[in-house]
Design a protein around this motif. Structure first.
Motif, mmCIF file in Angstrom:
data_model
loop_
_atom_site.group_PDB
_atom_site.id
_atom_site.type_symbol
_atom_site.label_atom_id
_atom_site.label_comp_id
_atom_site.label_asym_id
_atom_site.label_seq_id
_atom_site.Cartn_x
_atom_site.Cartn_y
_atom_site.Cartn_z
ATOM 1 N N ARG A 3 0.808 -1.227 0.000
ATOM 2 C CA ARG A 3 0.000 0.000 0.000
ATOM 3 C C ARG A 3 0.842 1.279 0.000
ATOM 4 N NH1 ARG A 3 -2.402 -3.619 3.449
ATOM 5 N NH2 ARG A 3 -4.511 -4.306 2.858
ATOM 6 N N ALA A 4 2.125 1.189 0.291
ATOM 7 C CA ALA A 4 2.964 2.390 0.330
ATOM 8 C C ALA A 4 3.250 2.875 -1.094
ATOM 9 C CB ALA A 4 4.259 2.093 1.078
ATOM 10 N N ASN A 5 3.824 4.066 -1.162
ATOM 11 C CA ASN A 5 4.131 4.667 -2.455
ATOM 12 C C ASN A 5 5.416 4.063 -3.033
ATOM 13 O OD1 ASN A 5 1.912 6.426 -2.318
ATOM 14 N ND2 ASN A 5 3.104 7.934 -1.144
ATOM 15 N N LEU A 6 5.371 3.791 -4.323
ATOM 16 C CA LEU A 6 6.539 3.247 -5.014
ATOM 17 C C LEU A 6 7.557 4.358 -5.239
ATOM 18 C CD1 LEU A 6 7.871 0.809 -6.456
ATOM 19 C CD2 LEU A 6 6.706 1.552 -8.549
ATOM 20 N N VAL A 7 8.805 4.104 -4.821
ATOM 21 C CA VAL A 7 9.867 5.102 -4.941
ATOM 22 C C VAL A 7 10.794 4.781 -6.112
ATOM 23 C CG1 VAL A 7 11.854 6.146 -3.791
ATOM 24 C CG2 VAL A 7 9.770 5.611 -2.485
ATOM 25 N N GLU A 8 11.146 3.521 -6.265
ATOM 26 C CA GLU A 8 12.149 3.150 -7.271
ATOM 27 C C GLU A 8 11.847 1.745 -7.799
ATOM 28 O OE1 GLU A 8 17.007 3.261 -7.586
ATOM 29 O OE2 GLU A 8 16.091 2.365 -5.815
ATOM 30 N N SER A 62 8.152 3.738 -0.143
ATOM 31 C CA SER A 62 8.467 4.860 0.747
ATOM 32 C C SER A 62 8.706 4.421 2.184
ATOM 33 C CB SER A 62 7.326 5.892 0.695
ATOM 34 O OG SER A 62 6.084 5.275 1.037
ATOM 35 N N ASP A 63 8.179 3.265 2.590
ATOM 36 C CA ASP A 63 8.430 2.763 3.948
ATOM 37 C C ASP A 63 9.654 1.856 4.001
ATOM 38 O OD1 ASP A 63 7.460 0.692 2.488
ATOM 39 O OD2 ASP A 63 5.913 0.086 3.940
#
Length: 504
Positions: free
Chosen positions: A172-177, A220-221
């Motif tokens: 559920r967190a935001n994808l960073v890379e 992001s986590d």
């Protein structure tokens, strides 16, 4: 009835007491909630088993296991995934049947893990197990996360046709890379590999692009998730533009072999045919249909320089069509003297290739005897006297002798090794009349002159002897001549005297 009420009361009391108690393998005191990641299409095991400290003996036969899955929202009630009753009777939810199971042999050993095979993307969520035995109830909670790798268009992927590999997960967190690895090597973004919005695009996939592809997602986590996809590309075995080398007059087999059996993709309809454009005319060779084979070669019984060139192999696999070009290069030997060669003659053997690529090397070898310095020429060819030839891969024999008779082989080599070879049979006739050495020539001239001189003297002497021995044919005439000559002399003397007297 009272007894049953008492049992239910004790059961719910124990359940309330042990609620949320997690048994993560054999380790006590770890996180109360485990998380398992699985790729969609693969299998996953949700662990739930008793610690060895609790396992002082085998569990009784009357053990029940109930696996539930909590819905996506907190308001949604949990629903049963799998239930194993005290009697061994199993109940499975229809959407997950027959993909879920527990091992009967493992239940009595305290292993209540749930196996899901294969995993679907919609299987992601929180799972809970409730185990009841010996009036005890224990529970496990495991969160299943699913990472999905999608291939577009679906398999089979055809060589040189663009494809798209997308990667996402249920996190559920935001994808960073996002990173992609091919055979554990990081793939940089280029014209061939384009990474857009969590997907990798391969514009012209080649056979070298087949294999293991792994996507790595970072959120992001700081959660890092990865999944591997085995990419299969339907193409041809061997190099991209193969060249077949064949000796003039020999047979040649042009390869056309698929990288996989069509039946591996569930395809049974396969057709193949060869074609060649020569002199403005299109030649066709049909190949029989055979879905159990992946090889469709073209056999040419005897080839010559006129058969050299490019051949086209086209294979239809289901609704897809793939093709490749194969080049036939013919190796020939051209002698400077046609037919049998006279002994003592100068001979050149020229080895030529119809379709050179620029990196070929040539080697001559006399097969009927051990190779020596006088019978070996490499690359630009040194002749048998050690002088460099200016005619390319040429073997020069300044004076042919009987030891040169037999089979000569011209081999063609490339960076990958020997490419092909052609043989030439050298036949030598009798000795050739040629000018003798200078010393011997002078001796012959002197002998001939002396012989002619002696013959001439013998003839003169024979004529003289013959003249003396023969009698005169006209004796009277000879007498007249004898008388006439003296008288003529007397008259000349008298004439001289008269002249002298006149002068006085």
């Amino acid at each position: 009835m009272k007894l049953m009420s008492l049992v239910l009361f004790l059961t719910f009391t124990l359940l309330a007491f042990n609620a949320g108690h997690i048994l993560p393998g054999a380790a006590e005191g770890e996180s109360r909630e485990q998380k398992v990641w699985a790729r969609a299409g693969s299998s996953a095991v949700l662990p739930c088993h008793l610690s060895p400290k609790k396992m002082w003996k085998q569990l009784p036969d009357k053990t029940s296991v109930l696996w539930k899955r909590h819905g996506g929202s907190a308001r949604q009630e949990p629903h049963v995934v799998l239930e194993v009753g005290y009697s061994g009777l199993r109940k499975t939810a229809l959407p997950m049947k027959p993909r879920v199971s527990v091992q009967d042999s493992a239940l009595r050993n305290g292993n209540f893990s749930l196996r899901i095979d294969p995993v679907w993307s919609e299987d992601a969520g929180l799972y809970e197990a409730q185990v009841a035995y010996n009036m005890e109830v224990r529970s496990c909670q495991v969160e299943l996360g699913v990472i999905t790798v999608t291939l577009s268009p679906p398999s089979p992927v055809v060589e040189n046709e663009p494809l798209l590999l997308s990667c996402n997960s249920s996190h559920r967190a935001n994808l960073v890379e996002m990173c992609w690895f091919h055979n554990e090597r990081l793939v940089p973004t280029s014209r061939t590999f384009c990474s857009l919005h969590g997907a990798l695009s391969i514009l012209r996939p080649a056979m070298s692009d087949a294999g293991s592809w792994r996507c790595q997602l970072k959120y992001s986590d700081n959660e890092i998730i990865s999944a591997t996809y085995n990419l299969q590309i339907l193409g041809f075995d061997g190099p991209t533009n193969p060249v077949v080398y064949a000796a003039a007059g020999s047979a040649a087999d042009l390869p056309c072999t698929l990288s996989y059996l069509p039946s591996a993709f569930g395809i049974n309809l396969v057709t193949a045919h060869w074609s060649r454009l020569a002199g403005g005319l299109l030649q066709d060779w049909g190949i029989s249909q055979n879905s159990s084979s992946r090889s469709f070669p073209l056999h040419l019984p005897a080839v010559g320089p006129g058969d050299a060139g490019q051949y086209h192999c086209a294979v239809s696999v289901g609704s897809k069509k793939i093709s490749r070009d194969v080049t036939l290069a013919v190796v020939t030997v051209t002698p400077s003297i046609q037919g049998p060669v006279s002994e003592g003659s100068r001979l050149l053997l020229i080895c030529s290739l119809t379709h050179p690529r620029g990196h070929e090397r040539f080697q001559w070898k006399h097969l009927d005897s051990a190779p020596t310095d006088s019978k070996l020429a490499v690359a630009t060819s040194h002749n048998l006297e050690g002088h460099r030839s200016q005619m390319g891969p040429t073997l020069e024999i300044p004076q042919v002798s009987q030891k040169d008779t037999g089979t000569w082989e011209c081999s063609v080599y490339g960076p990958e090794g020997k490419l092909g070879a052609v043989e030439y049979r050298l036949q030598i006739t009798g000795a050739q009349v040629s000018s003798p050495p200078t010393i011997f020539s002078g001796q012959v001239t002197f002998g001939l002159t002396l012989t002619l001189f002696l013959l001439l003297m013998a003839c003169v002497l024979a004529l003289a002897l013959q003249k003396r021995a023969r009698p005169p044919a006209f004796p009277a005439l000879e007498g007249m001549v004898a008388v006439t000559v003296p008288r003529k002399k007397e008259m000349e003397e008298k004439q001289k005297e008269k002249i002298q007297q006149t002068e006085c």
